[in-house]
Enzyme design. Sequence first.
Site, PDB file in Angstrom:
ATOM      1  N   ASP A 185      32.836   5.915  -5.035  1.00 59.34           N
ATOM      2  CA  ASP A 185      33.523   5.029  -5.978  1.00 59.34           C
ATOM      3  C   ASP A 185      33.998   3.848  -5.139  1.00 59.34           C
ATOM      4  OD1 ASP A 185      34.815   3.969  -8.204  1.00 59.34           O
ATOM      5  OD2 ASP A 185      36.645   5.110  -7.824  1.00 59.34           O
ATOM      6  N   GLU A 211      28.883   3.920  -7.793  1.00 62.99           N
ATOM      7  CA  GLU A 211      29.203   3.375  -9.112  1.00 62.99           C
ATOM      8  C   GLU A 211      28.753   1.923  -9.185  1.00 62.99           C
ATOM      9  OE1 GLU A 211      32.814   4.296 -11.678  1.00 62.99           O
ATOM     10  OE2 GLU A 211      33.313   2.339 -10.823  1.00 62.99           O
ATOM     11  N   ASP A 269      40.299   7.932  -7.654  1.00 61.73           N
ATOM     12  CA  ASP A 269      39.105   7.495  -6.916  1.00 61.73           C
ATOM     13  C   ASP A 269      38.357   8.696  -6.333  1.00 61.73           C
ATOM     14  OD1 ASP A 269      39.839   4.409  -6.786  1.00 61.73           O
ATOM     15  OD2 ASP A 269      41.613   5.573  -6.249  1.00 61.73           O
TER      16      ASP A 269
END
Length: 188
Positions: A7, A68, A141
């Site tokens: 992430d 991501e 996260d």
Amino acid sequence: MRVMGVDPGLTRCGLSVVENGRGSQVVALDVDVVRTPSDAPVSKRLLAVSDVVEHWLDAHHPDVMAIERVFSQQNVSTVMGTAQAGGVIALAAARRGIDVHFHTPSEVKAAVTGNGAANKAQVTAMVTRILALQAKPTPADAADALALAICHCWRAPMIARMAEAEALGARHRQAYRAKVAGEVKATR
């Protein structure tokens, strides 16, 4: 398959490594969040993220990396920092010959919760359940990095089938064009 989920971010960058087993079974091997001070120069922050990611790549030897995909947000500087961090991370993987795949937040949410519009709490709850964790991964996260890795484990077979289908389609197009070109020459 061992998947490193990322992430990306400059202030907080979630990292995870999971391994998939039979069927939809996934086991968490490691998870952490890299933090960099917001008052540090961007170059130093990117270097810090890169150093930690390179250590993780060398320590865990993932087969693939799932990052991501950056999407448009209101805050342009946040988007830029996230994209820069994602680029540095993808580059570190590419230098080691590790395939990199990008997944949108809605793809990840849909894969993990069944709802592409799930909120952070729902994603965290499902990640905790899927991985049979004793405690919820924090901060968000960390949960997001695990969700990305889970998403890729579950989507990888479909991604591979799509790539095979696209390659087969390309071969068929090429053969058809060659056939048509041969027929055109024969009529001249």
